[in-house]
Design an enzyme around this catalytic site. Structure first.
Site, mmCIF file in Angstrom:
data_model
loop_
_atom_site.group_PDB
_atom_site.id
_atom_site.type_symbol
_atom_site.label_atom_id
_atom_site.label_comp_id
_atom_site.label_asym_id
_atom_site.label_seq_id
_atom_site.Cartn_x
_atom_site.Cartn_y
_atom_site.Cartn_z
ATOM 1 N N THR A 1 19.380 57.472 33.412
ATOM 2 C CA THR A 1 19.126 58.873 33.075
ATOM 3 C C THR A 1 19.801 59.828 34.040
ATOM 4 O O THR A 1 20.320 60.872 33.633
ATOM 5 C CB THR A 1 17.608 59.131 33.053
ATOM 6 O OG1 THR A 1 17.007 58.306 32.050
ATOM 7 C CG2 THR A 1 17.297 60.586 32.748
ATOM 8 N N LYS B 1 10.791 59.727 34.155
ATOM 9 C CA LYS B 1 12.196 59.599 34.547
ATOM 10 C C LYS B 1 13.025 60.730 33.950
ATOM 11 O O LYS B 1 14.063 61.102 34.505
ATOM 12 C CB LYS B 1 12.741 58.222 34.169
ATOM 13 C CG LYS B 1 12.727 57.903 32.667
ATOM 14 C CD LYS B 1 13.988 58.336 31.960
ATOM 15 C CE LYS B 1 13.888 58.080 30.460
ATOM 16 N NZ LYS B 1 15.118 58.489 29.740
ATOM 17 N N ALA C 1 21.380 55.322 23.153
ATOM 18 C CA ALA C 1 21.747 54.997 21.776
ATOM 19 C C ALA C 1 23.249 54.834 21.610
ATOM 20 O O ALA C 1 23.712 53.974 20.848
ATOM 21 C CB ALA C 1 21.231 56.091 20.838
ATOM 22 N N ARG D 1 20.635 63.591 27.891
ATOM 23 C CA ARG D 1 20.348 64.984 27.535
ATOM 24 C C ARG D 1 19.600 65.696 28.650
ATOM 25 O O ARG D 1 19.828 66.884 28.904
ATOM 26 C CB ARG D 1 19.523 65.032 26.250
ATOM 27 C CG ARG D 1 20.264 64.508 25.034
ATOM 28 C CD ARG D 1 19.471 64.733 23.767
ATOM 29 N NE ARG D 1 18.206 64.030 23.777
ATOM 30 C CZ ARG D 1 18.041 62.776 23.369
ATOM 31 N NH1 ARG D 1 19.073 62.077 22.942
ATOM 32 N NH2 ARG D 1 16.849 62.224 23.371
#
Length: 334
Positions: A248, A191, A140, A255
């Site tokens: 990722t 993932k 994002a 996160r």
């Protein structure tokens, strides 16, 4: 002709998608918050300070906490609700939906109790058979700032995925289509588990060799599990699989990678979650997938290791040693 889009969920990803869609010609975007106080805060600040700071929200985006106001005569619903809250939250829209309501899911996870994917939950609760997912390497923080990004619109309804491709595509956000909804959703969920493992390696101070091996073998696990669930193996070698996996496991925005890094540095899961405002989907997905793989008899050593660290208190370094000392075999069969 104007298109009205209701974005359900005011987290970072929901806000970023509202911003992207609001920049399209002839679109009206409504961003729905689950709590009235959140909607009021967004209206006053015109910025998602908590989840997406320093990115202004234009006046053209309607901000509301009223489900009916958000979805009234909307041409498309976009669900950006985390998996752990999805069933309860989407239930607030049950009476407003019809079998023809088109919904795009942005959620990447698996429900622990039922092992249902986000689109399955949406179909079940809303009673619609027009559901797709938008997935891929799409942080994002970058999308909201117009950085070049590619994504996948997946679903069995080719008309809906084509509509999503058209509505979401810009000169900075490129959308491909894929009919393998199962594979794309499984890839998006798994993932995150491998992302936690990558973060653990970062926290332990391991280097590029270790991370490259982890991503490669992690992709094998993702493909193995996805195929067992009915997904197509090729999907895991595209944007939804290896593409999202790379982002990722390397991005500072991730996160799940951050949770892993803190685990690798010695913090407990409870300590980490107590200080996080955003949801780490990989934490719950690891539990759901580990329980399912035991039932199915699938060999998923990285996923099992992440589960052990998260839920059984296995020291991270010990788990790595166990992985490295497993019996060796052929790469193509192991």
């Amino acid at each position: 002709m104007s298109t009205t889009i209701a974005v359900l969920g005011d987290g970072a990803w929901g806000t970023a998608m509202a911003l992207l869609l609001a920049g399209q010609p002839d679109t009206q975007v409504r961003l729905w918050s689950a709590r009235p106080e959140n909607a009021e805060r967004l209206r006053q600040q015109r910025e998602n300070v908590r989840f997406l700071p320093n990115v202004p929200i234009p006046q053209s985006i309607m901000l509301t906490a009223d489900p009916a106001e958000a979805t009234a005569n909307a041409d498309l619903w976009v669900s950006a609700v985390p998996t752990v809250y999805l069933r309860e939250t989407i239930g607030r829209f049950r009476s407003l939906a019809s079998p023809a309501t088109p919904v795009v899911s942005l959620t990447k996870g698996i429900e622990i109790a039922t092992f249902r994917r986000p689109t399955q939950i949406i179909e079940e609760i809303l009673g619609t058979d027009r559901v797709a997912t938008l997935s891929g390497p799409t942080h994002a923080e970058e999308v909201s700032r117009g950085m070049p990004t590619a994504a996948i619109a997946a679903g069995s309804d080719s008309m809906l995925t084509a509509q999503v491709q058209k509505l979401f595509s810009t000169d900075r956000f490129r959308v491909y289509t894929n009919s393998d909804l199962i594979g794309v959703e499984i890839a998006g969920a798994l993932k995150n588990v491998i992302g936690i493992a990558a973060g653990i390696g970062d926290g332990l101070g391991y280097g590029d060799n270790a991370k490259s091996a982890l991503l490669t073998r992690g992709l094998v696990e993702m493909s193995r599990f996805g195929a067992a669930m009915g997904g197509e193996p090729d999907t895991f070698h595209g944007l939804a699989g290896v593409g999202d996996l790379i982002t990722t496991c390397f991005s500072p925005h991730g996160r799940n990678r951050l949770v892993g890094e803190r685990l690798g540095k010695g913090e407990t899961l409870s300590q980490i979650l107590a200080t996080m405002s955003a949801i780490s989907e990989g934490v719950t997905t690891a539990k759901a997938v580990h329980e399912r793989t035991r039932i199915m008899g699938l060999d998923m050593p990285i996923t099992a290791s992440v589960y052990g660290i998260l839920y059984e208190g296995v020291p991270a370094a010990q788990s790595v040693n166990t992985l490295m000392s497993r019996k060796s075999g052929s790469e193509r069969k192991y």
